[in-house]
Motif scaffolding. Structure first.
Motif, PDB file in Angstrom:
ATOM      1  N   GLY A 188       1.079  27.374   0.582  1.00  0.00           N
ATOM      2  CA  GLY A 188      -0.102  27.078  -0.227  1.00  0.00           C
ATOM      3  C   GLY A 188      -1.209  26.445   0.601  1.00  0.00           C
ATOM      4  N   GLY A 189      -2.237  26.030  -0.095  1.00  0.00           N
ATOM      5  CA  GLY A 189      -3.368  25.403   0.583  1.00  0.00           C
ATOM      6  C   GLY A 189      -4.395  26.434   1.010  1.00  0.00           C
ATOM      7  N   PRO A 190      -5.439  25.982   1.694  1.00  0.00           N
ATOM      8  CA  PRO A 190      -6.531  26.881   2.078  1.00  0.00           C
ATOM      9  C   PRO A 190      -6.142  27.888   3.157  1.00  0.00           C
ATOM     10  CG  PRO A 190      -6.888  24.698   2.998  1.00  0.00           C
ATOM     11  CD  PRO A 190      -5.682  24.600   2.098  1.00  0.00           C
ATOM     12  N   THR A 191      -5.008  27.687   3.817  1.00  0.00           N
ATOM     13  CA  THR A 191      -4.615  28.597   4.892  1.00  0.00           C
ATOM     14  C   THR A 191      -3.846  29.816   4.395  1.00  0.00           C
ATOM     15  OG1 THR A 191      -2.647  27.235   5.228  1.00  0.00           O
ATOM     16  CG2 THR A 191      -4.549  26.781   6.630  1.00  0.00           C
ATOM     17  N   GLY A 192      -3.597  29.899   3.094  1.00  0.00           N
ATOM     18  CA  GLY A 192      -2.893  31.050   2.538  1.00  0.00           C
ATOM     19  C   GLY A 192      -1.583  30.651   1.892  1.00  0.00           C
ATOM     20  N   PHE A 193      -0.907  31.644   1.325  1.00  0.00           N
ATOM     21  CA  PHE A 193       0.351  31.383   0.611  1.00  0.00           C
ATOM     22  C   PHE A 193       1.404  30.794   1.533  1.00  0.00           C
ATOM     23  CE2 PHE A 193       4.565  32.835  -0.832  1.00  0.00           C
ATOM     24  CZ  PHE A 193       4.629  32.109  -2.021  1.00  0.00           C
ATOM     25  N   LEU A 194       1.614  31.446   2.682  1.00  0.00           N
ATOM     26  CA  LEU A 194       2.570  30.982   3.678  1.00  0.00           C
ATOM     27  C   LEU A 194       1.883  31.107   5.028  1.00  0.00           C
ATOM     28  CD1 LEU A 194       5.526  30.013   3.924  1.00  0.00           C
ATOM     29  CD2 LEU A 194       6.167  32.362   4.348  1.00  0.00           C
ATOM     30  N   ALA A 195       1.764  30.013   5.738  1.00  0.00           N
ATOM     31  CA  ALA A 195       0.987  30.059   6.974  1.00  0.00           C
ATOM     32  C   ALA A 195       1.605  29.180   8.052  1.00  0.00           C
ATOM     33  CB  ALA A 195      -0.443  29.608   6.704  1.00  0.00           C
ATOM     34  N   LEU A 196       1.392  29.592   9.289  1.00  0.00           N
ATOM     35  CA  LEU A 196       1.724  28.766  10.447  1.00  0.00           C
ATOM     36  C   LEU A 196       0.438  28.075  10.861  1.00  0.00           C
ATOM     37  CD1 LEU A 196       3.916  31.242  12.549  1.00  0.00           C
ATOM     38  CD2 LEU A 196       4.690  29.362  11.114  1.00  0.00           C
ATOM     39  N   VAL A 197       0.419  26.764  10.745  1.00  0.00           N
ATOM     40  CA  VAL A 197      -0.800  26.018  11.044  1.00  0.00           C
ATOM     41  C   VAL A 197      -0.550  25.121  12.251  1.00  0.00           C
ATOM     42  CG1 VAL A 197      -1.610  26.082   8.662  1.00  0.00           C
ATOM     43  CG2 VAL A 197      -0.226  24.174   9.425  1.00  0.00           C
ATOM     44  N   PRO A 198      -1.599  24.809  13.008  1.00  0.00           N
ATOM     45  CA  PRO A 198      -1.422  23.938  14.171  1.00  0.00           C
ATOM     46  C   PRO A 198      -0.810  22.596  13.773  1.00  0.00           C
ATOM     47  CG  PRO A 198      -3.605  24.913  14.182  1.00  0.00           C
ATOM     48  CD  PRO A 198      -2.978  25.254  12.862  1.00  0.00           C
ATOM     49  N   TRP A 199       0.151  22.154  14.576  1.00  0.00           N
ATOM     50  CA  TRP A 199       0.819  20.879  14.317  1.00  0.00           C
ATOM     51  C   TRP A 199      -0.111  19.754  14.693  1.00  0.00           C
ATOM     52  CZ3 TRP A 199       4.332  17.888  17.952  1.00  0.00           C
ATOM     53  CH2 TRP A 199       4.950  16.826  17.290  1.00  0.00           C
ATOM     54  N   ASN A 200      -0.286  18.784  13.795  1.00  0.00           N
ATOM     55  CA  ASN A 200      -1.173  17.660  14.028  1.00  0.00           C
ATOM     56  C   ASN A 200      -0.373  16.362  13.853  1.00  0.00           C
ATOM     57  OD1 ASN A 200      -3.166  15.764  14.167  1.00  0.00           O
ATOM     58  ND2 ASN A 200      -4.473  16.668  12.588  1.00  0.00           N
ATOM     59  N   PRO A 201       0.287  15.887  14.929  1.00  0.00           N
ATOM     60  CA  PRO A 201       1.112  14.678  14.786  1.00  0.00           C
ATOM     61  C   PRO A 201       0.305  13.404  14.543  1.00  0.00           C
ATOM     62  CG  PRO A 201       1.013  15.347  17.080  1.00  0.00           C
ATOM     63  CD  PRO A 201       0.305  16.415  16.282  1.00  0.00           C
ATOM     64  N   ASP A 205      -2.496  13.081  12.486  1.00  0.00           N
ATOM     65  CA  ASP A 205      -2.808  12.988  11.056  1.00  0.00           C
ATOM     66  C   ASP A 205      -2.124  14.126  10.324  1.00  0.00           C
ATOM     67  OD1 ASP A 205      -3.791  12.375   8.589  1.00  0.00           O
ATOM     68  OD2 ASP A 205      -5.850  13.020   9.013  1.00  0.00           O
ATOM     69  N   PRO A 206      -0.822  13.960   9.979  1.00  0.00           N
ATOM     70  CA  PRO A 206      -0.101  15.049   9.338  1.00  0.00           C
ATOM     71  C   PRO A 206      -0.606  15.354   7.932  1.00  0.00           C
ATOM     72  CG  PRO A 206       1.258  13.071   9.412  1.00  0.00           C
ATOM     73  CD  PRO A 206       0.014  12.790  10.192  1.00  0.00           C
ATOM     74  N   ARG A 207      -1.387  14.457   7.335  1.00  0.00           N
ATOM     75  CA  ARG A 207      -1.896  14.700   5.979  1.00  0.00           C
ATOM     76  C   ARG A 207      -3.270  15.373   6.000  1.00  0.00           C
ATOM     77  NH1 ARG A 207      -1.516   8.961   4.564  1.00  0.00           N
ATOM     78  NH2 ARG A 207      -0.138   8.652   6.291  1.00  0.00           N
ATOM     79  N   SER A 208      -3.679  15.869   7.165  1.00  0.00           N
ATOM     80  CA  SER A 208      -5.012  16.471   7.259  1.00  0.00           C
ATOM     81  C   SER A 208      -5.056  17.850   6.595  1.00  0.00           C
ATOM     82  CB  SER A 208      -5.440  16.584   8.726  1.00  0.00           C
ATOM     83  OG  SER A 208      -4.561  17.450   9.419  1.00  0.00           O
ATOM     84  N   LEU A 209      -3.915  18.413   6.256  1.00  0.00           N
ATOM     85  CA  LEU A 209      -3.862  19.721   5.609  1.00  0.00           C
ATOM     86  C   LEU A 209      -3.370  19.584   4.178  1.00  0.00           C
ATOM     87  CD1 LEU A 209      -2.177  21.742   8.472  1.00  0.00           C
ATOM     88  CD2 LEU A 209      -4.516  22.019   7.669  1.00  0.00           C
ATOM     89  N   SER A 210      -3.871  20.455   3.317  1.00  0.00           N
ATOM     90  CA  SER A 210      -3.339  20.480   1.955  1.00  0.00           C
ATOM     91  C   SER A 210      -2.265  21.567   1.896  1.00  0.00           C
ATOM     92  CB  SER A 210      -4.454  20.759   0.947  1.00  0.00           C
ATOM     93  OG  SER A 210      -5.030  22.013   1.203  1.00  0.00           O
ATOM     94  N   GLY A 211      -1.446  21.491   0.900  1.00  0.00           N
ATOM     95  CA  GLY A 211      -0.330  22.430   0.770  1.00  0.00           C
ATOM     96  C   GLY A 211       0.979  21.700   1.002  1.00  0.00           C
ATOM     97  N   ILE A 212       2.056  22.437   0.952  1.00  0.00           N
ATOM     98  CA  ILE A 212       3.390  21.863   1.126  1.00  0.00           C
ATOM     99  C   ILE A 212       3.872  22.156   2.537  1.00  0.00           C
ATOM    100  CG2 ILE A 212       5.782  21.932   0.323  1.00  0.00           C
ATOM    101  CD1 ILE A 212       4.631  22.860  -2.409  1.00  0.00           C
ATOM    102  N   ASN A 213       4.237  21.110   3.254  1.00  0.00           N
ATOM    103  CA  ASN A 213       4.725  21.258   4.614  1.00  0.00           C
ATOM    104  C   ASN A 213       6.202  21.674   4.554  1.00  0.00           C
ATOM    105  OD1 ASN A 213       5.754  20.900   7.211  1.00  0.00           O
ATOM    106  ND2 ASN A 213       4.377  19.204   7.648  1.00  0.00           N
ATOM    107  N   LEU A 214       6.468  22.959   4.719  1.00  0.00           N
ATOM    108  CA  LEU A 214       7.841  23.453   4.669  1.00  0.00           C
ATOM    109  C   LEU A 214       8.651  23.009   5.877  1.00  0.00           C
ATOM    110  CD1 LEU A 214       7.508  27.083   3.251  1.00  0.00           C
ATOM    111  CD2 LEU A 214       8.191  25.007   2.076  1.00  0.00           C
ATOM    112  N   SER A 215       7.995  22.736   6.990  1.00  0.00           N
ATOM    113  CA  SER A 215       8.701  22.245   8.169  1.00  0.00           C
ATOM    114  C   SER A 215       9.400  20.929   7.864  1.00  0.00           C
ATOM    115  CB  SER A 215       7.741  22.082   9.352  1.00  0.00           C
ATOM    116  OG  SER A 215       7.256  23.335   9.759  1.00  0.00           O
ATOM    117  N   THR A 216       8.687  20.015   7.232  1.00  0.00           N
ATOM    118  CA  THR A 216       9.282  18.740   6.837  1.00  0.00           C
ATOM    119  C   THR A 216      10.351  18.960   5.768  1.00  0.00           C
ATOM    120  OG1 THR A 216       7.242  17.574   7.364  1.00  0.00           O
ATOM    121  CG2 THR A 216       8.785  16.447   5.905  1.00  0.00           C
ATOM    122  N   GLY A 217      10.091  19.871   4.854  1.00  0.00           N
ATOM    123  CA  GLY A 217      11.073  20.198   3.812  1.00  0.00           C
ATOM    124  C   GLY A 217      12.374  20.714   4.402  1.00  0.00           C
ATOM    125  N   ILE A 218      12.284  21.533   5.432  1.00  0.00           N
ATOM    126  CA  ILE A 218      13.473  22.060   6.096  1.00  0.00           C
ATOM    127  C   ILE A 218      14.271  20.921   6.727  1.00  0.00           C
ATOM    128  CG2 ILE A 218      14.270  23.450   8.064  1.00  0.00           C
ATOM    129  CD1 ILE A 218      11.946  25.413   7.361  1.00  0.00           C
TER     130      ILE A 218
END
Length: 150
Positions: free
Chosen positions: A52-65, A67-80
């Motif tokens: 989700g979020g502005p990057t699309g339904f499922l997206a690989l986005v640059p990792w930002n250690p 400010d990890p909250r700089s993106l909207s959507g659900i971080n599936l990496s953390t969920g995993i």
């Protein structure tokens, strides 16, 4: 003389074996997803999986250690990461239940537990442990049948 499972525990053993088999596969799959997540994050790919979020339904986005909250959507990496940790605990519970009902030596408990730590190993360990448990369960069934007929 090694301890043998109790005849009265046959139904519990069958349930424990099914529970163990399911969680061996769940843990194995989650561990493979964890390895994929680590490769995506900690290699030059440098990406996290977002839903989700502005990057699309499922997206690989640059990792930002920073400010990890700089993106909207659900971080599936953390969920995993979180899901793998909790599901491994359930795997250990299934391991303990089967091990204790089968009355195996402690070293076998450790062998099964390590199956959920090394990628692909849970599938291999599950195969051999399930075969061993099924073989011992068949012996237990025949012992129970012999006790009924005597």
């Amino acid at each position: 003389m090694p301890l043998r499972p109790k005849v009265s525990d046959i139904p519990k053993i069958r349930g424990a074996l099914k529970f163990y088999r399911v969680f061996a596969y769940v843990t194995g799959i989650m561990l493979l997803l964890l390895v994929l997540e680590m490769i995506l994050k900690y290699t030059p790919i440098d990406r996290e999986i977002y839903l989700g979020g502005p990057t699309g339904f499922l997206a690989l986005v640059p990792w930002n250690p920073i400010d990890p909250r700089s993106l909207s959507g659900i971080n599936l990496s953390t969920g995993i990461l979180i899901a793998h940790g909790w599901l491994y605990v359930v795997y250990l519970i299934s391991d303990f239940r089967l091990w204790s009902l089968m009355r195996w030596p402690f070293s076998r408990f450790i062998q099964i537990a390590l199956g959920g730590v090394v990628p692909f190993l849970s599938f291999i360990v599950e195969h051999f442990i399930s075969r061993r448990a099924a073989r011992e369960l068949a012996d237990l069934d025949s012992r129970a049948a012999a006790e009924v007929h005597h």
